[in-house]
Write an enzyme that holds these catalytic residues in place. Structure first.
Site, short mmCIF file in Angstrom:
data_model
loop_
_atom_site.label_atom_id
_atom_site.label_comp_id
_atom_site.label_asym_id
_atom_site.label_seq_id
_atom_site.Cartn_x
_atom_site.Cartn_y
_atom_site.Cartn_z
N CYS A 134 0.83 -1.22 0.00
CA CYS A 134 0.00 0.00 0.00
C CYS A 134 0.86 1.26 0.00
O CYS A 134 1.89 1.33 0.65
CB CYS A 134 -0.95 -0.01 1.19
N GLU A 162 -4.97 -5.12 14.81
CA GLU A 162 -4.85 -3.72 14.42
C GLU A 162 -6.20 -3.03 14.55
O GLU A 162 -7.24 -3.64 14.32
CB GLU A 162 -4.35 -3.60 12.98
N SER A 173 -2.77 -0.12 12.49
CA SER A 173 -2.27 -0.22 11.13
C SER A 173 -1.33 0.94 10.87
O SER A 173 -1.46 2.02 11.46
CB SER A 173 -3.44 -0.17 10.15
#
Length: 619
Positions: free
Chosen positions: A195, A494, A520
């Protein structure tokens, strides 16, 4: 002179059976006696950060064999934290790190491999392989799949950059239309790769550069760019050079434990703080240090967080910059160069990119864009995005028209023009977290650096999400999510959904969130995690009651539960009176598999990296 480990299975008449099996894998007569290099690949079609890795092992293998080695590839598991997020799947994410570390150790030791190349990318895979590499202490080079390109779309005739978190926030925001939410969702993750922000995966891949175990550009070169191909080829060549240095020249500086020394861990943490990396990196660096027998602790992180400035601000802390912009500004080597000029870096440490006898100083001389004279290096860091959705590696060769060498207002800043003079991560402590907790200050608004509010307590992430979406949480609350630590979850989930939903409800700056779980890398806001000891280990977080006042002071590194010692002692006695149900959530209904129970039995709290408790394994 060290003997090849592989000789155990390839030499002598009594190894005829083993050699017969090696032959069945393609080994020829003239191959026996060459070093056997293991390639740990984490290809999977489940994870966009790994979907393009299928053929990468063959690339590395070709370079190894051309340099005189035997290459043998195997695979590990890889969990996508984004897909596992928000449901029971997240319980398995952190425990998968230990399985990955174990599986690499098992394969390498079972087959007596001489050296190792780790092809990783996403959240727990790089840390798991790093733990294994330091445990094994054989020559190693890391090469990751690279970051994905930032998403881009037009909303209200304005071009905006996107990432995964934008899709999550928009979906939970009732003011965003279904059409716009779908548009953001379809544009947020356009290519293969990890990501696009400074989330956990990219943070860890950057840190391997600072530790000295991966090549320049590893953390920032886009997965889609043709230039990344050379990193895989060079990883194969470099691991062979390291292998020859160790086994033929008895040069122990080629081994990962001598590269990833205490000084190297300080370099990695300095980078992490300077770039505002994911708070998960603290967990993973502490775990890796234990595997390397390096005495690097939360105290060191606390000390460094007060010394190192915030030099690089990247999504999710800003919408302006993503990993492609970090690369354009010089990548990890650019940040390390600024740390060096600020007197905050050890440059006398070995590095896999340095030749024998070289060190990080020589690597920076070549790869820091602010000092290099090499035009090829400058071209390398001008590699940019194409903006074409794809799952293919090396599919484009676009370049930025120029480097971003603006150290005053650019993506990477000099110390003089830092985003802030204190770094992007901080360790807080107090009676609520006796052994500390972590906040990503890079993502905290200045107005939230001090915060006092009333506790709103939840025994699970699921209950917290329901409470936030159901309107229970209001401005001024401190959301407390407990029993989500390594033991209590188990698995230390998370908390990206709770923080994203706070934002979508307009509470991102009006509330704080505290948990013994973790966050996260996509999290921003006043989100404080890794509270240690965790609730399940008898931590004070288990004693908080609704309405208690919680005082947070980041500049003073303080987190305090404003309840008297006498009252806390009384609450602790009440908790202990519950007998077998002490330090457990009373109302939570959660299925915990045998695999997760086994993990929880040995898990330590976050201040120890959530690794196995070695004291329970000693004879």
């Amino acid at each position: 002179m060290p003997k090849l480990r592989s000789a155990t299975s390839t030499e002598g008449r009594n190894m005829a059976g083993a050699r017969a099996l090696w032959r069945a894998t393609g080994v020829k007569d003239n191959d026996f006696g060459k070093p056997i290099i293991a390639i740990a690949n984490s290809f999977t079609q489940f994870v966009p950060g790994h979907v393009h890795l299928k053929d990468m092992g063959s690339l590395v293998a070709g370079a190894i064999e051309e340099a005189g080695g035997i290459a043998k590839e195997f695979n590990t598991i890889a969990v996508d934290d984004g897909i596992a997020m928000g449901h029971g799947g997240m319980l398995y994410s952190l425990p998968s790190r230990e399985l990955i570390a174990d599986s690499v150790e098992y394969m390498v030791n079972a087959h007596c491999a001489d050296a190792l190349v780790c092809i990783s990318n996403c959240d727990k895979i790089t840390p798991g392989m790093l733990m294994a590499a330091l445990r094994l202490n054989i020559p190693v080079v890391f090469v990751s799949g690279g970051p994905m390109e930032a998403g881009k779309t037009k909303l209200s005739d304005k071009l905006i950059k996107l990432d995964l978190v934008d899709a999550m926030v928009a979906a939970a925001d009732s003011s965003v239309s279904d059409e716009d939410s779908a548009k953001i969702e379809r544009s947020a993750c356009p290519t293969c790769g990890s990501c696009s922000g400074m989330f956990t995966a990219n943070s860890m891949n950057c840190l391997t550069e600072a530790l000295g175990l991966s090549l320049p550009g590893n953390g920032s070169m886009l997965a889609t760019h043709a230039d990344r191909r050379e990193l895989f080829l060079e990883a194969g060549r470099r691991v062979m050079a390291l292998t020859k240095r160790y086994y033929e020249k008895d040069d122990a500086s080629a081994l990962p434990r001598n590269i990833a020394s205490f000084k190297a861990f300080e370099n990695a943490m300095a980078l992490d703080i300077a770039m505002g990396g994911s708070s998960n990196t603290v967990l993973h660096l502490l775990a890796a240090a234990q595997e390397a027998d390096v005495a690097f602790t939360m105290d060191d992180i606390d000390r460094m967080s007060r010394q190192v400035p915030h030099l690089c601000k990247v999504a999710p802390s800003t919408a302006k910059y993503h990993m492609e912009d970090v690369h354009r500004a010089g990548g990890v080597m650019g940040i390390l160069g600024e740390l060096d000029r600020a007197g905050l870096l050890h440059t006398d440490v070995p590095h896999v990119a340095a030749d024998a006898g070289g060190n990080l100083k020589s690597v920076l001389a070549k790869y820091d864009v602010m000092q290099t004279q090499d035009d090829n290096v400058k071209q390398f860091f001008m590699a940019g995005p194409a903006g074409i959705p794809t799952t293919k590696a090396f599919s484009q060769d676009c370049r930025w028209p120029s480097l971003d060498d603006d150290r005053r207002e650019g993506c990477i800043r000099s110390r003089e023009f830092a985003f802030s003079q204190e770094g992007g991560l901080a360790v807080l402590s107090g009676n609520l977290a006796d052994n500390g907790c972590i906040v990503k200050t890079a993502g905290v608004d200045e107005s939230n650096l001090t915060f006092t509010g009333s506790a709103r307590v939840y025994e699970s992430q699921d209950d917290a999400v329901a409470g936030i979406l159901g309107g229970e949480v209001v401005a001024g609350d401190v959301v407390v999510i407990r029993y989500e630590g390594p033991k209590g979850g188990p698995g230390m989930q998370e908390m990206l959904y709770p923080t994203s939903y706070l934002k979508s409800r307009g509470l991102g700056k009006a509330c704080a969130l505290i948990t013994d779980g973790r966050f996260s890398g996509g999290t921003s806001g006043l989100s404080i995690g890794h509270v240690s000891p965790e609730a399940a280990a008898g931590g004070t977080i288990a004693l908080i009651e609704n309405g208690d006042r919680i005082e947070i002071d980041i500049p003073k590194r303080s987190i305090k539960l404003a309840v008297s010692d006498a009252e806390l002692a009384a609450r602790r006695e009440t908790m202990l009176a519950r007998g077998p149900m002490a330090w457990k959530p009373l109302s939570r209904q959660r299925y915990v598999s045998m695999a997760l129970k086994a993990y929880a039995m040995l898990a330590t709290s976050a201040d120890k990296g959530a690794v196995r408790d070695r004291s329970k394994l000693e004879d």
